[in-house]
Design a protein around this motif. Structure first.
Motif, short mmCIF file in Angstrom:
data_model
loop_
_atom_site.label_atom_id
_atom_site.label_comp_id
_atom_site.label_asym_id
_atom_site.label_seq_id
_atom_site.Cartn_x
_atom_site.Cartn_y
_atom_site.Cartn_z
N GLU A 139 -82.56 65.22 93.70
CA GLU A 139 -83.46 64.49 92.79
C GLU A 139 -84.53 63.73 93.57
N GLU A 140 -84.15 63.35 94.80
CA GLU A 140 -85.11 62.64 95.66
C GLU A 140 -85.95 63.63 96.47
N LYS A 141 -85.81 64.90 96.14
CA LYS A 141 -86.60 66.00 96.78
C LYS A 141 -86.23 66.19 98.25
N ILE A 142 -84.96 66.00 98.52
CA ILE A 142 -84.44 66.27 99.88
C ILE A 142 -83.26 67.21 99.74
N LEU A 143 -83.33 68.34 100.43
CA LEU A 143 -82.26 69.32 100.29
C LEU A 143 -81.28 69.22 101.46
N ILE A 144 -80.03 68.88 101.11
CA ILE A 144 -78.96 68.88 102.10
C ILE A 144 -77.81 69.70 101.52
N SER A 145 -76.80 70.01 102.33
CA SER A 145 -75.65 70.72 101.77
C SER A 145 -74.38 70.05 102.27
N ARG A 146 -73.26 70.56 101.83
CA ARG A 146 -71.98 70.00 102.28
C ARG A 146 -71.08 71.16 102.67
N ASP A 147 -70.12 70.85 103.52
CA ASP A 147 -69.28 71.93 104.04
C ASP A 147 -67.93 71.38 104.45
N GLY A 148 -67.15 72.21 105.12
CA GLY A 148 -65.80 71.82 105.51
C GLY A 148 -64.82 72.28 104.46
N PRO A 149 -63.53 72.38 104.83
CA PRO A 149 -62.53 72.90 103.89
C PRO A 149 -62.45 72.07 102.61
N ASP A 150 -62.84 70.79 102.66
CA ASP A 150 -62.81 69.96 101.46
C ASP A 150 -64.21 69.65 100.93
N SER A 151 -65.19 70.37 101.45
CA SER A 151 -66.59 70.19 101.01
C SER A 151 -67.01 68.72 101.01
N ASN A 152 -66.58 67.99 102.02
CA ASN A 152 -66.89 66.56 102.08
C ASN A 152 -67.73 66.19 103.29
#
Ligand code: PMP
Length: 480
Positions: A398-411
């Motif tokens: 929403e703030e126009k910044i694209l990040i992602s998440r990862d790891g076995p628990d997606s944290n």
């Protein structure tokens, strides 16, 4: 001219004609990206997003030098590598110059999966063995052969099972893995040894049972497992065990190669080891499909000695090679390794400071422009803050910044931006993250927060009808 139809039509056509299993970011409200420049991407309305995740657009989206190289070569000839072409041999020579001895023989392919598949084939032919050791949560590609060695995709409901010739060693995650600071040791070296000894035990088991190991395959820094930086000395000891068991060591540099770590061109160099086979892809073509395998003359000879010729229609075509050469030009001319180190250090330092402010941050780790911020609901128990991570990824969008998440628990929040990322970009990323986290801490009134995401873990995928995707939601936001 940037779109052929309104976004709603694009969504409809995609739903009608694309496999539901195909991954889509922000599935309930996907982005339509029509243009990219450097570290920015633009949607169909002209809205600009700061891209903090696209490690493929290594030298920046649509870098003019790379675009021009592709365009020029495309207008001259694009054929296969059964003909001589200078771009091919120049690329091979340049890549080999970045490698330690005796890595000097190249094979060109079209994707990271193909590169790893060929690496495994070379290992099989050379060692005449079958058993492969891989790390937990690893991802090495989408081909059947690669899913077999990718625990990240194995043993999921409805998915393939781990074959018996595949052996999974624990990922050397010193924060939430099998051996951690400070519970098991305060010493990095000791933790490295504990994790490496796990591989040693598997080598012994395989050797006793089947007379020797075929290969150990791992990312030099595990990205899909949650931006893991192995403890010092880990790979060195692992390689010793694997080689004692007659196996070969494959370094998957598909995500982390080409200078992302800043100090070195290849991430394996940070562990002071020389693999027997190195695979590379993603950043190599800055968005154009080109990948490679580099190995030793000895292994290449074993492959040639089989008498089975290797041919790959598009692997090493002049257009791909011209583009990869242009990417190398930009890395050198714009001194992108230095930049990754400088900007990466700044980003890491700022994230560390954020850790003192927000209890949600359990761990900050990284090398160059490969950074992970692990979120936990409780620093003592290190319980993964999966829902919060999901919420933050959505709020950052929403703030126009694209990040992602990862790891076995997606944290684990994951940053691996194009290498043209600047310190100002890093500041904007961290300042925004700070504000979004403050909303969660309660120190800033909640804005736009759909509270259900805090109690319904995992999902950018709610609108999908595919039941397998539903059950694999934790998986579906990863593996960029
Ligand atoms: N290895 C790693 C570490 C990867 O992250 C990926 C892609 N996510 C691959 C291999 C497969 O590459 P590709 O998608 O180009 O086939």
């Amino acid at each position: 001219y940037l779109q052929s139809m309104p976004k709603s039509e694009t969504i409809k056509l995609r739903e009608k004609h694309l496999g539901a299993a195909c991954q889509l970011f922000f599935r309930s409200s996907p982005l339509k990206i029509v243009r990219g420049i450097a570290q920015y991407m633009y949607d169909e309305t002209g809205e600009r997003y700061l891209d903090c995740i696209n490690n493929v657009a290594h030298v920046g989206h649509c870098h003019p030098h790379v675009v021009e190289a592709g365009r020029n070569q495309m207008s001259l000839i694009s054929t296969n590598n059964r003909y001589l072409h200078d771009e091919l041999v120049i690329l091979a020579e340049r890549l080999v110059k970045t490698m330690p001895e005796p890595l000097s023989v190249c094979f060109f392919v079209n994707s990271g999966s193909e590169a790893n598949d060929l690496a495994l084939r070379l290992a099989r032919v050379h060692t005449k063995k079958k058993d492969v050791i891989t790390l937990d949560h690893a991802y090495h590609g989408h081909l059947t052969s690669m899913i077999d060695v990718s625990p990240y995709k194995l043993n999921l409901p409805g998915g393939p099972e781990k074959p018996e010739w595949v052996h999974v060693a624990p990922v050397p995650d010193t924060y939430r893995g099998k051996y951690t600071y400070p519970k098991h040791s305060q010493s990095e070296e000791e933790l490295g040894k504990m994790y490496a000894d796990e591989v040693g035990r598997i080598c012994k088991y395989i050797s006793d049972k089947n007379g020797g190991v075929c290969a150990f395959i791992a990312e030099s820094l595990q990205s899909c497992g949650g931006q893991i930086i192995p403890p010092d000395g880990y790979l060195k000891r692992v390689f010793e065990y694997v080689r004692e068991a007659d196996g070969v060591c494959i370094a998957d540099e598909v995500q982390v190669g080409f200078g992302r770590v800043g100090t070195h061109m290849w991430a394996f160099e940070t562990q002071d080891v020389v693999p027997d086979i190195v695979t590379m892809g993603k950043p190599m073509g800055n968005g154009h499909p080109v990948a490679a395998v580099i190995t030793t003359p000895e292994i290449a000879k074993s492959f040639a000695d089989t008498g089975v010729e290797y041919f790959n229609t598009y692997g090493g075509n002049p257009v791909s090679c011209a583009i990869a050469n242009a990417v190398l030009d930009v890395i050198e001319e714009e001194r992108l390794l230095e930049r990754a180190q400088r900007v990466g250090n700044h980003l890491l330092t700022r994230c560390e400071k954020l850790k003192h402010k927000h209890r949600l941050i359990g761990d900050v780790r990284g090398r160059g422009l490969f950074v992970g911020v692990e979120l936990v609901t409780d620093r003592e128990t290190r319980t993964p803050a999966t829902a919060e991570a999901k919420h933050i990824v959505n709020r950052m969008r929403e703030e126009k910044i694209l990040i992602s998440r990862d790891g076995p628990d997606s944290n684990v929040l994951k940053f691996k931006p194009p290498m043209v990322f600047s310190t100002q970009d890093a500041d904007r990323l961290v300042d925004t993250l700070d504000r979004v986290m403050a909303e969660l801490d309660g120190s800033i009134p909640l804005r736009n927060i759909k509270l259900e995401v805090l109690v319904t873990p995992l999902d950018e995928t709610t609108s999908t009808t595919d039941s397998m995707l539903q059950s694999n939601m934790a998986q579906s936001v990863k593996a960029m």
